[in-house]
Design a protein around this motif. Structure first.
Motif, PDB file in Angstrom:
ATOM      1  N   ALA A 243       0.822  -1.195   0.000  1.00 42.59           N
ATOM      2  CA  ALA A 243       0.000   0.000   0.000  1.00 42.59           C
ATOM      3  C   ALA A 243       0.862   1.252   0.000  1.00 42.59           C
ATOM      4  O   ALA A 243       0.499   2.272  -0.580  1.00 42.59           O
ATOM      5  N   THR A 244       1.996   1.195   0.666  1.00 44.57           N
ATOM      6  CA  THR A 244       2.875   2.360   0.796  1.00 44.57           C
ATOM      7  C   THR A 244       4.260   1.956   0.307  1.00 44.57           C
ATOM      8  O   THR A 244       5.064   1.418   1.059  1.00 44.57           O
ATOM      9  N   LEU A 245       4.511   2.225  -0.951  1.00 50.31           N
ATOM     10  CA  LEU A 245       5.734   1.728  -1.578  1.00 50.31           C
ATOM     11  C   LEU A 245       6.151   2.679  -2.686  1.00 50.31           C
ATOM     12  O   LEU A 245       5.304   3.246  -3.383  1.00 50.31           O
ATOM     13  N   ASP A 246       7.454   2.870  -2.837  1.00 46.98           N
ATOM     14  CA  ASP A 246       7.986   3.609  -3.978  1.00 46.98           C
ATOM     15  C   ASP A 246       7.966   2.657  -5.166  1.00 46.98           C
ATOM     16  O   ASP A 246       8.951   1.992  -5.477  1.00 46.98           O
ATOM     17  N   GLY A 247       6.801   2.576  -5.810  1.00 49.29           N
ATOM     18  CA  GLY A 247       6.599   1.594  -6.868  1.00 49.29           C
ATOM     19  C   GLY A 247       7.574   1.726  -8.016  1.00 49.29           C
ATOM     20  O   GLY A 247       8.055   0.720  -8.555  1.00 49.29           O
ATOM     21  N   GLY A 248       7.909   2.965  -8.398  1.00 50.10           N
ATOM     22  CA  GLY A 248       8.825   3.168  -9.517  1.00 50.10           C
ATOM     23  C   GLY A 248      10.209   2.624  -9.236  1.00 50.10           C
ATOM     24  O   GLY A 248      10.839   2.013 -10.105  1.00 50.10           O
ATOM     25  N   ARG A 249      10.682   2.819  -8.013  1.00 48.30           N
ATOM     26  CA  ARG A 249      12.021   2.334  -7.652  1.00 48.30           C
ATOM     27  C   ARG A 249      12.061   0.812  -7.666  1.00 48.30           C
ATOM     28  O   ARG A 249      13.013   0.204  -8.159  1.00 48.30           O
ATOM     29  N   VAL A 250      11.031   0.177  -7.126  1.00 47.12           N
ATOM     30  CA  VAL A 250      10.979  -1.284  -7.132  1.00 47.12           C
ATOM     31  C   VAL A 250      10.854  -1.801  -8.557  1.00 47.12           C
ATOM     32  O   VAL A 250      11.481  -2.799  -8.928  1.00 47.12           O
ATOM     33  N   ALA A 251      10.061  -1.112  -9.372  1.00 53.23           N
ATOM     34  CA  ALA A 251       9.869  -1.547 -10.762  1.00 53.23           C
ATOM     35  C   ALA A 251      11.186  -1.537 -11.532  1.00 53.23           C
ATOM     36  O   ALA A 251      11.434  -2.413 -12.364  1.00 53.23           O
ATOM     37  N   ARG A 252      12.039  -0.561 -11.255  1.00 52.54           N
ATOM     38  CA  ARG A 252      13.338  -0.510 -11.952  1.00 52.54           C
ATOM     39  C   ARG A 252      14.198  -1.702 -11.577  1.00 52.54           C
ATOM     40  O   ARG A 252      14.910  -2.254 -12.429  1.00 52.54           O
ATOM     41  N   LEU A 253      14.146  -2.124 -10.322  1.00 49.65           N
ATOM     42  CA  LEU A 253      14.900  -3.308  -9.909  1.00 49.65           C
ATOM     43  C   LEU A 253      14.400  -4.545 -10.641  1.00 49.65           C
ATOM     44  O   LEU A 253      15.170  -5.441 -10.961  1.00 49.65           O
ATOM     45  N   LEU A 254      13.103  -4.559 -10.952  1.00 49.90           N
ATOM     46  CA  LEU A 254      12.487  -5.702 -11.622  1.00 49.90           C
ATOM     47  C   LEU A 254      12.455  -5.495 -13.138  1.00 49.90           C
ATOM     48  O   LEU A 254      11.480  -5.803 -13.816  1.00 49.90           O
ATOM     49  N   ASP A 255      13.557  -4.962 -13.676  1.00 50.63           N
ATOM     50  CA  ASP A 255      13.705  -4.782 -15.129  1.00 50.63           C
ATOM     51  C   ASP A 255      12.571  -3.961 -15.705  1.00 50.63           C
ATOM     52  O   ASP A 255      11.958  -4.311 -16.727  1.00 50.63           O
TER      53      ASP A 255
END
Length: 435
Positions: A163-175
């Motif tokens: 619910a509370t996450l820097d989605g863009g940063r995590v998405a970059r880690l996941l290619d």
């Protein structure tokens, strides 16, 4: 068959978007607020996908309480008992069977699973729920899953949810994985501020706020305190003066499993429940009937002291992400109220997220497990936040001193022995001496 559109948790369109993305890509990030239903409905929605086939869906939860609650809720939606299509696994407690397709596991258990079976045989997708909590086990699990996906299992899917996450940063880690956002179905929450006096103990402030809420509002109450000691002292202040229609329940990590489960049950008929909880109740747990949240603004976090080789707990201000998570507990099943025990202007000064555990804890166990994985330098793995080099050097030095690794940095027989003992490495070394 579950009618996902009828639930509204999350919107059927969001589930459809997630399924479409995973049919064509290996990874996805789902950002949805508390109460949006991601924990319960996403695994069920993915179960019938062609790419899942006959494989398992494994979902990681940060806490045992959340794992059991999620498994029970999903099983009930299917009209089954836990251990049939949906099961769970954690240390010293598991309910799975030959028909189990969705397995809810705690993060530490998943680390052991993937180290024992690097191909994750029979697993089609790994879902990381409530990833914002950023435990060391969650970060390490994700790094290992990405390693498996790139080297052994191109067909493996990985989903990150919070619910509370820097989605863009995590998405970059996941290619550069797609980020899917859902508003879900939540209820309005009114936030009020009741600042704690500078010389007032937190248990006194919480007890006063509970009494006021009992007089002025309806519904059960969930109060967040930093630790078990504060919960006990708050209960001592409240117990003698509770109205006849109210009763207390405590909720913290060291409680017996059965007592934890009882704490999240609906209030007794015609009565109001006051749950005094630590951060264990922040995410993935719905306590039926709660419409009032009282937030002390404090949490207890581990802090590692390298010189003394110990991890101690310290009381700190919570992050904005934690404050949002706690507020979300009030709007899960009906409109709610949040009472924050600080000045409104102080909210803007809260740090956005809690620091990840990997940056502030003992890394000797991580080093042992990395060596067992065949990686001498943890920086070779894809961590969202790389482990600090100083902490890694300290870990290597201590492991050499214990005889767990040799001069070339390889695991010794004693190192393998310490890995098999489910305790912090210093304690494992003490146990090993008596074996």
């Amino acid at each position: 068959m579950i009618d996902f559109a009828a639930t509204g948790l999350p919107a059927a369109a969001v589930l459809g978007e997630l399924k479409t993305e995973l049919a064509n890509r290996p990874n996805a990030v789902l950002v949805a607020p508390p109460g949006a239903g991601k924990t319960t409905l996403v695994p069920l929605a993915l179960l019938g996908e062609a790419w899942v086939g006959g494989g398992r869906i494994v979902m990681l939860e940060p806490r045992r309480l959340a794992a059991r609650a999620a498994a029970r809720r999903m099983a009930s939606l299917l009209g089954e008992r836990v251990g049939e299509t949906v099961g769970y696994r954690m240390r010293m407690d598991s309910k799975t069977g030959p028909k189990t397709r969705i397995e809810i596991v705690t993060e530490g258990v998943f680390v052991r699973m993937i180290l024992d079976d690097p191909e994750l045989s029979g697993t089609s997708v790994v879902i990381f729920d409530e990833f914002h909590e950023r435990s060391l086990d969650a970060d390490f699990s994700l790094a290992l899953a990405l390693d498996v996906q790139s080297a052994l299992r191109e067909d493996l899917r990985i989903v990150i949810m919070s619910a509370t996450l820097d989605g863009g940063r995590v998405a970059r880690l996941l290619d550069d994985a797609p980020v899917i956002e859902s508003t879900g179905r939540t209820y309005p929450v009114d936030i009020h501020y009741r600042p704690r006096k500078p010389d007032q103990r937190v248990e006194d402030a919480v007890a006063d706020a509970v009494r006021a809420a009992l007089r002025e509002e309806e519904g059960s109450i969930l109060a967040f305190l930093p630790g078990q000691a504060e919960i006990r002292r708050t209960a001592e202040r409240l117990e003698p003066h509770l109205p006849s229609d109210a009763y207390l329940a405590s909720l913290f990590g060291a409680m017996d499993i059965a007592d934890q489960d009882r704490a999240i049950l609906p209030a007794e008929q015609g009565r109001r429940k006051i749950v005094l909880a630590t951060a264990i109740a922040e995410s993935s747990v719905t306590i039926d009937g709660v419409r009032i949240v009282i937030d002390s603004g404090l949490s207890r976090q581990p802090a590692f002291e390298p010189g003394q080789a110990i991890t101690r707990l310290e009381t700190v201000r919570e992050s904005r992400a934690s404050a949002d998570q706690r507020a979300g507990r009030a709007g899960r099943t009906q409109p709610g109220i949040v009472i924050r025990l600080w000045h409104e202007g102080q909210t803007a000064a809260l740090v956005p997220f809690d620091p990840p555990e990997i940056t502030r804890t003992d890394l000797t166990r991580l080093m042992l497990d990395c060596l067992a994985w065949g990686v001498a330098d943890p920086h070779a793995l894809r961590f969202l936040d790389p482990p600090p080099e100083a902490a890694l050097s300290e870990a290597r030095s201590r492991l050499e001193g214990l005889g767990a690794i040799d001069g070339q940095g390889h695991l010794t027989p004693k190192g393998h022995q310490l890995r098999m003992i489910a305790l912090p490495v210093p304690l494992a070394a003490m146990v090993a001496l008596s074996m």
